[in-house]
Design a protein around this motif. Sequence first.
Motif, mmCIF file in Angstrom:
data_model
loop_
_atom_site.group_PDB
_atom_site.id
_atom_site.type_symbol
_atom_site.label_atom_id
_atom_site.label_comp_id
_atom_site.label_asym_id
_atom_site.label_seq_id
_atom_site.Cartn_x
_atom_site.Cartn_y
_atom_site.Cartn_z
ATOM 1 N N TRP A 77 -9.205 -1.543 -0.792
ATOM 2 C CA TRP A 77 -9.285 -0.664 -1.960
ATOM 3 C C TRP A 77 -8.719 -1.431 -3.137
ATOM 4 N N SER B 252 0.866 -1.180 0.000
ATOM 5 C CA SER B 252 0.000 0.000 0.000
ATOM 6 C C SER B 252 0.902 1.229 0.000
ATOM 7 N N THR B 253 0.574 2.206 -0.816
ATOM 8 C CA THR B 253 1.412 3.422 -0.841
ATOM 9 C C THR B 253 1.343 4.121 0.517
ATOM 10 N N ASN B 254 0.202 4.016 1.217
ATOM 11 C CA ASN B 254 0.121 4.605 2.556
ATOM 12 C C ASN B 254 1.093 3.909 3.508
ATOM 13 N N GLN C 250 -1.323 -2.125 -6.057
ATOM 14 C CA GLN C 250 -1.194 -2.369 -4.621
ATOM 15 C C GLN C 250 -1.755 -3.755 -4.309
ATOM 16 N N GLY D 67 -11.227 8.039 -3.653
ATOM 17 C CA GLY D 67 -11.316 7.865 -2.206
ATOM 18 C C GLY D 67 -10.036 8.379 -1.551
ATOM 19 N N LYS E 175 -18.656 7.335 -7.289
ATOM 20 C CA LYS E 175 -17.350 7.636 -6.690
ATOM 21 C C LYS E 175 -16.209 7.465 -7.695
ATOM 22 N N ARG F 52 -5.792 -0.147 0.979
ATOM 23 C CA ARG F 52 -6.870 -0.097 1.971
ATOM 24 C C ARG F 52 -7.669 1.186 1.869
ATOM 25 N N GLY F 53 -8.931 1.057 2.289
ATOM 26 C CA GLY F 53 -9.830 2.194 2.286
ATOM 27 C C GLY F 53 -10.181 2.574 3.707
ATOM 28 N N ARG F 54 -11.139 3.469 3.846
ATOM 29 C CA ARG F 54 -11.569 3.885 5.174
ATOM 30 C C ARG F 54 -12.302 2.748 5.869
HETATM 31 C C1 BTN Z 1 -11.795 5.174 0.827
HETATM 32 O O1 BTN Z 1 -12.565 5.729 0.052
HETATM 33 O O2 BTN Z 1 -12.187 4.291 1.605
HETATM 34 C C2 BTN Z 1 -10.333 5.592 0.833
HETATM 35 C C3 BTN Z 1 -9.538 4.907 -0.247
HETATM 36 C C4 BTN Z 1 -8.078 5.337 -0.272
HETATM 37 C C5 BTN Z 1 -7.268 4.558 -1.297
HETATM 38 C C6 BTN Z 1 -5.878 5.090 -1.456
HETATM 39 S S1 BTN Z 1 -5.027 4.368 -2.827
HETATM 40 C C7 BTN Z 1 -3.535 5.082 -2.295
HETATM 41 C C8 BTN Z 1 -3.501 4.943 -0.784
HETATM 42 N N1 BTN Z 1 -2.948 3.662 -0.397
HETATM 43 C C9 BTN Z 1 -3.871 2.904 0.234
HETATM 44 O O3 BTN Z 1 -3.667 1.736 0.667
HETATM 45 N N2 BTN Z 1 -5.040 3.555 0.300
HETATM 46 C C10 BTN Z 1 -4.942 4.891 -0.273
#
Ligand code: BTN
Length: 250
Positions: free
Chosen positions: A49, A14-16, A38, A111, A108, A42-44
């Motif tokens: 994701w 994940s870039t995060n 990725q 995100g 959407k 992951r998302g919220r």
């Molecule tokens: C959402 O809408 O739930 C948030 C999604 C966020 C996705 C981005 S993709 C780049 C970064 N790395 C991740 O693992 N998640 C965010």
Amino acid sequence: MMDFTLLTFDTLDSTNSEALRQAKLGAEEGLCIVAREQTAGRGRRGREWSSQKDAGLYFSVLLRPKLDPQFLPLITLVAGVAVHEMLAELGLEPDIKWVNDVLINEKKICGILAETTETDTGTAVVLGIGINLHSKNLPEDVAAKSTSIQELGLNPGNDAASNLVRTLTRHIERFYVELLKADGPSSIISEWQQRSTYFSGKRVRVVLENDAIVGVTDGLEPNGALRLRRDDGDVVIIQTGDVERLRSKP
Ligand code: BTN
């Protein structure tokens, strides 16, 4: 001017996660991480994701904001406003659904996930942004509620990601600098208000951890939390939750 340093990867978990690791190692504000794919995007709220190769822009930027901690949630609004600007520049008409889903025609397209970590040099915030470039290969339930740059008739092109990153960082810088000014928090709320039909007067259901509340949106708190006026007149302040639009009174 902020210094943006861009690191691109073919594949990452994940870039995060990568930006958070680099933050722990002392990386400076402005580090940007981009991956073509990725494996654990992951998302919220613990969601996945979907991040197939080149189907989206998967981007994270590291910030080290000198900001009163109560206003940290506003960084998420900065990202929403910046993405809104970027898509508007492409000729699209985006909307922002609280807290930070960017929609086009109510579907959407982007995100945003902000995460913080404590490091030796202070609190670091990683702002993760995922933008759909293509809609193919999205899981069925996601596909129905999503759109993409390509689906909207724009050609994402071969170097879509790098072009978008350049525009995106420019807009993030503009609104982040604005946030850090003395009256920054209120001006970011007003930037957000100008770009979101969800700011006030919208009938919604907000899905919380174990509950759902129905009401009409009534602006944002100074820290970006959503104010929701229930039918009994009480205003509930929502720090985290998923907003769903309702079309009519039940
Ligand atoms: C959402 O809408 O739930 C948030 C999604 C966020 C996705 C981005 S993709 C780049 C970064 N790395 C991740 O693992 N998640 C965010």
